[in-house]
Design a protein around this motif. Structure first.
Motif, PDB file in Angstrom:
ATOM      1  N   LEU A 162       0.860  -0.972   0.024  1.00 45.11           N
ATOM      2  CA  LEU A 162       0.131   0.183   0.258  1.00 45.11           C
ATOM      3  C   LEU A 162       0.646   1.421  -0.009  1.00 45.11           C
ATOM      4  CD1 LEU A 162      -2.685  -1.026   2.386  1.00 45.11           C
ATOM      5  CD2 LEU A 162      -2.522  -1.400  -0.093  1.00 45.11           C
ATOM      6  N   LEU A 163       1.839   1.314   0.051  1.00 44.39           N
ATOM      7  CA  LEU A 163       3.463   1.752   0.079  1.00 44.39           C
ATOM      8  C   LEU A 163       2.887   2.997  -1.775  1.00 44.39           C
ATOM      9  CD1 LEU A 163       6.119   0.805   1.568  1.00 44.39           C
ATOM     10  CD2 LEU A 163       4.513   2.745   3.161  1.00 44.39           C
ATOM     11  N   SER A 164       2.971   4.610  -1.507  1.00 44.85           N
ATOM     12  CA  SER A 164       3.578   4.971  -1.949  1.00 44.85           C
ATOM     13  C   SER A 164       4.854   5.058  -2.865  1.00 44.85           C
ATOM     14  CB  SER A 164       2.573   6.718  -2.664  1.00 44.85           C
ATOM     15  OG  SER A 164       4.208   7.427  -1.964  1.00 44.85           O
ATOM     16  N   GLU A 165       5.061   5.201  -5.026  1.00 45.32           N
ATOM     17  CA  GLU A 165       6.652   4.453  -4.858  1.00 45.32           C
ATOM     18  C   GLU A 165       7.129   6.111  -4.518  1.00 45.32           C
ATOM     19  OE1 GLU A 165       5.938   3.021  -6.979  1.00 45.32           O
ATOM     20  OE2 GLU A 165       4.043   2.501  -7.622  1.00 45.32           O
ATOM     21  N   THR A 166       6.939   7.371  -4.037  1.00 44.00           N
ATOM     22  CA  THR A 166       7.337   7.969  -3.205  1.00 44.00           C
ATOM     23  C   THR A 166       8.244   7.818  -1.796  1.00 44.00           C
ATOM     24  OG1 THR A 166       6.426  10.434  -3.657  1.00 44.00           O
ATOM     25  CG2 THR A 166       7.737  10.483  -2.200  1.00 44.00           C
ATOM     26  N   GLN A 167       6.854   6.772  -0.733  1.00 47.80           N
ATOM     27  CA  GLN A 167       7.487   5.884   0.277  1.00 47.80           C
ATOM     28  C   GLN A 167       7.843   5.273  -0.430  1.00 47.80           C
ATOM     29  OE1 GLN A 167       2.899   5.877   1.260  1.00 47.80           O
ATOM     30  NE2 GLN A 167       2.929   6.962   2.442  1.00 47.80           N
ATOM     31  N   PHE A 168       8.167   4.186  -1.117  1.00 46.69           N
ATOM     32  CA  PHE A 168       8.468   3.021  -1.343  1.00 46.69           C
ATOM     33  C   PHE A 168      10.180   3.595  -1.384  1.00 46.69           C
ATOM     34  CE2 PHE A 168       8.893  -0.408  -4.675  1.00 46.69           C
ATOM     35  CZ  PHE A 168       8.827  -1.481  -3.598  1.00 46.69           C
ATOM     36  N   ASN A 169      10.651   4.370  -2.472  1.00 42.40           N
ATOM     37  CA  ASN A 169      11.558   6.004  -3.024  1.00 42.40           C
ATOM     38  C   ASN A 169      12.248   6.126  -1.692  1.00 42.40           C
ATOM     39  OD1 ASN A 169      12.294   3.986  -5.321  1.00 42.40           O
ATOM     40  ND2 ASN A 169      10.218   4.127  -5.378  1.00 42.40           N
ATOM     41  N   ALA A 170      11.903   6.446  -0.497  1.00 39.83           N
ATOM     42  CA  ALA A 170      12.613   7.353   0.564  1.00 39.83           C
ATOM     43  C   ALA A 170      13.841   6.880   1.419  1.00 39.83           C
ATOM     44  CB  ALA A 170      11.248   8.063   1.186  1.00 39.83           C
ATOM     45  N   LYS A 171      14.184   7.168   1.184  1.00 40.01           N
ATOM     46  CA  LYS A 171      15.353   7.198   2.264  1.00 40.01           C
ATOM     47  C   LYS A 171      15.028   7.872   3.942  1.00 40.01           C
ATOM     48  CE  LYS A 171      19.190   5.576  -1.146  1.00 40.01           C
ATOM     49  NZ  LYS A 171      20.454   6.317  -1.869  1.00 40.01           N
ATOM     50  N   PRO A 172      15.423   7.204   4.473  1.00 38.39           N
ATOM     51  CA  PRO A 172      15.355   8.528   5.835  1.00 38.39           C
ATOM     52  C   PRO A 172      16.832   9.436   6.259  1.00 38.39           C
ATOM     53  CG  PRO A 172      15.392   5.792   6.376  1.00 38.39           C
ATOM     54  CD  PRO A 172      15.262   5.367   5.110  1.00 38.39           C
ATOM     55  N   VAL A 174       6.669  -0.630  -6.254  1.00 37.50           N
ATOM     56  CA  VAL A 174       6.283  -1.797  -5.702  1.00 37.50           C
ATOM     57  C   VAL A 174       5.758  -2.677  -6.465  1.00 37.50           C
ATOM     58  CG1 VAL A 174       4.484  -2.641  -3.983  1.00 37.50           C
ATOM     59  CG2 VAL A 174       4.973   0.148  -4.287  1.00 37.50           C
ATOM     60  N   GLN A 175       4.856  -2.407  -7.326  1.00 38.63           N
ATOM     61  CA  GLN A 175       4.308  -3.496  -8.219  1.00 38.63           C
ATOM     62  C   GLN A 175       5.792  -4.247  -8.980  1.00 38.63           C
ATOM     63  OE1 GLN A 175       1.773  -4.175  -6.706  1.00 38.63           O
ATOM     64  NE2 GLN A 175       1.559  -5.234  -9.624  1.00 38.63           N
ATOM     65  N   GLN A 176       7.050  -3.538  -9.630  1.00 36.03           N
ATOM     66  CA  GLN A 176       7.501  -4.118 -10.117  1.00 36.03           C
ATOM     67  C   GLN A 176       9.033  -4.853  -9.010  1.00 36.03           C
ATOM     68  OE1 GLN A 176      10.865  -0.746 -10.890  1.00 36.03           O
ATOM     69  NE2 GLN A 176      11.815  -1.954 -12.075  1.00 36.03           N
ATOM     70  N   ILE A 177       8.509  -4.456  -7.972  1.00 38.90           N
ATOM     71  CA  ILE A 177       8.995  -5.392  -6.845  1.00 38.90           C
ATOM     72  C   ILE A 177       8.805  -6.444  -6.356  1.00 38.90           C
ATOM     73  CG2 ILE A 177      10.313  -5.065  -4.671  1.00 38.90           C
ATOM     74  CD1 ILE A 177      11.784  -4.021  -6.033  1.00 38.90           C
ATOM     75  N   ILE A 178       7.193  -6.651  -5.894  1.00 37.29           N
ATOM     76  CA  ILE A 178       6.726  -7.799  -5.943  1.00 37.29           C
ATOM     77  C   ILE A 178       6.473  -8.667  -7.326  1.00 37.29           C
ATOM     78  CG2 ILE A 178       3.959  -8.350  -5.985  1.00 37.29           C
ATOM     79  CD1 ILE A 178       3.206  -6.021  -4.061  1.00 37.29           C
ATOM     80  N   GLY A 179       7.140  -8.333  -8.746  1.00 36.52           N
ATOM     81  CA  GLY A 179       7.790  -8.805  -9.470  1.00 36.52           C
ATOM     82  C   GLY A 179       8.660  -9.868  -9.500  1.00 36.52           C
ATOM     83  N   LEU A 180      10.092  -8.616  -8.803  1.00 37.73           N
ATOM     84  CA  LEU A 180      10.773  -9.576  -8.859  1.00 37.73           C
ATOM     85  C   LEU A 180      11.478 -10.586  -7.482  1.00 37.73           C
ATOM     86  CD1 LEU A 180      13.747  -6.320  -8.983  1.00 37.73           C
ATOM     87  CD2 LEU A 180      12.773  -8.401 -10.943  1.00 37.73           C
ATOM     88  N   LYS A 217       9.681   3.220   7.889  1.00 37.11           N
ATOM     89  CA  LYS A 217       8.170   3.066   8.203  1.00 37.11           C
ATOM     90  C   LYS A 217       8.044   4.109   8.126  1.00 37.11           C
ATOM     91  CE  LYS A 217       4.828   0.668   6.265  1.00 37.11           C
ATOM     92  NZ  LYS A 217       4.201  -0.240   5.935  1.00 37.11           N
ATOM     93  N   ALA A 218       8.240   3.857   9.828  1.00 37.52           N
ATOM     94  CA  ALA A 218       8.729   5.098  11.000  1.00 37.52           C
ATOM     95  C   ALA A 218       9.176   6.812  11.416  1.00 37.52           C
ATOM     96  CB  ALA A 218       8.853   3.972  12.573  1.00 37.52           C
ATOM     97  N   LEU A 219      10.440   6.051   9.834  1.00 37.99           N
ATOM     98  CA  LEU A 219      11.433   7.620   9.922  1.00 37.99           C
ATOM     99  C   LEU A 219      11.441   8.685   9.001  1.00 37.99           C
ATOM    100  CD1 LEU A 219      14.752   5.707  10.158  1.00 37.99           C
ATOM    101  CD2 LEU A 219      13.403   7.506  11.689  1.00 37.99           C
ATOM    102  N   ILE A 220      10.134   7.594   7.956  1.00 38.26           N
ATOM    103  CA  ILE A 220       9.577   8.180   7.514  1.00 38.26           C
ATOM    104  C   ILE A 220       8.335   8.503   7.499  1.00 38.26           C
ATOM    105  CG2 ILE A 220      11.477   7.636   5.203  1.00 38.26           C
ATOM    106  CD1 ILE A 220       9.016   5.861   4.332  1.00 38.26           C
ATOM    107  N   LYS A 221       7.322   8.444   8.367  1.00 43.14           N
ATOM    108  CA  LYS A 221       6.293   8.545   8.954  1.00 43.14           C
ATOM    109  C   LYS A 221       5.078   8.778   7.580  1.00 43.14           C
ATOM    110  CE  LYS A 221       7.847  12.897  11.075  1.00 43.14           C
ATOM    111  NZ  LYS A 221       9.044  12.264  11.811  1.00 43.14           N
ATOM    112  N   VAL A 222       4.832   7.009   7.189  1.00 41.80           N
ATOM    113  CA  VAL A 222       4.604   6.192   7.327  1.00 41.80           C
ATOM    114  C   VAL A 222       3.332   5.668   8.295  1.00 41.80           C
ATOM    115  CG1 VAL A 222       3.216   3.984   5.789  1.00 41.80           C
ATOM    116  CG2 VAL A 222       5.291   5.495   5.331  1.00 41.80           C
ATOM    117  N   GLU A 223       1.417   5.846   8.196  1.00 41.51           N
ATOM    118  CA  GLU A 223       0.617   5.817   8.316  1.00 41.51           C
ATOM    119  C   GLU A 223       0.063   4.312   8.213  1.00 41.51           C
ATOM    120  OE1 GLU A 223      -0.567   7.538  11.596  1.00 41.51           O
ATOM    121  OE2 GLU A 223       0.966   9.111  10.174  1.00 41.51           O
ATOM    122  N   ASN A 224       0.007   3.394   9.586  1.00 39.23           N
ATOM    123  CA  ASN A 224      -0.520   1.698   9.232  1.00 39.23           C
ATOM    124  C   ASN A 224      -1.598   1.962   9.271  1.00 39.23           C
ATOM    125  OD1 ASN A 224       2.613   1.153   9.035  1.00 39.23           O
ATOM    126  ND2 ASN A 224       2.302   0.810  11.119  1.00 39.23           N
TER     127      ASN A 224
END
Length: 170
Positions: free
Chosen positions: A22-32, A99-105, A163-170
């Motif tokens: 459920l992560l956005s592409e931005t969240q998925f690729n964000a580095k803390p 996210v879909q690319q990684i799930i495929g990998l 996720k906690a560091l980049i403040k993703v809501e669960n």
């Protein structure tokens, strides 16, 4: 393959996908921070690791002689207080991943693993042969398979921290 190990592999992979789907592409690729991996890179590392383990287990099975060795406490790999640098061969790319690319990998690497394991006529041979692991030294091949899900569990915890560091809501 041992059904308990197979269950752990499936359960851990399902948990991983639940953490990322459920992560956005931005969240998925964000580095803390600049020294840390993004969630996408953690997942890319997991696919590279699984594929390298498939190659190692295949090589180990092809060895003529049995290199039986003592069993190791592979659960130590789950201890996140002990930083273990990734071998260069399994360092993730700096690419932007969907996210879909990684799930495929992840699906591809798991298919390679299960296909290889399904070709083993007598799975007990995995306990009778060993190959050198970068952390544990000589490690029985069945424990290489165990390390896959334990390593993945370790990185699921890392993903939760990111996720906690980049403040993703669960």
């Amino acid at each position: 393959m041992n059904s308990l190990i197979n269950d752990h592999l499936c359960e851990t992979r399902n948990n991983l996908v639940e953490e990322i789907k459920l992560l956005s592409e931005t969240q998925f690729n964000a580095k803390p921070d600049t020294k840390s991996w993004s969630i996408a890179q953690v997942c890319h590392h997991l696919t590279l690791t699984e594929e390298s383990f498939v190659r190692v287990i295949s090589w180990g099975l092809k060895q003529e002689e049995s290199k039986q060795t003592e069993r190791k406490n592979v659960h130590l790999i789950a201890d996140r207080t002990k930083k273990v640098p990734a071998p260069e061969i399994v360092e993730p790319a700096e690419d932007f991943f969907s996210v879909q690319q990684i799930i495929g990998l992840l699906d591809d690497s798991r298919k390679k693993l299960t296909t290889m394991l399904d070709t083993i006529e007598d799975p007990s041979i995995l306990a009778k042969k060993a190959f050198k692991h970068p952390v544990f030294g000589e490690l029985p091949l069945d424990q290489w398979v165990e390390v896959i899900y334990i390593h993945e569990q370790r990185h699921i915890e890392q993903i939760k921290e990111i996720k906690a560091l980049i403040k993703v809501e669960n």
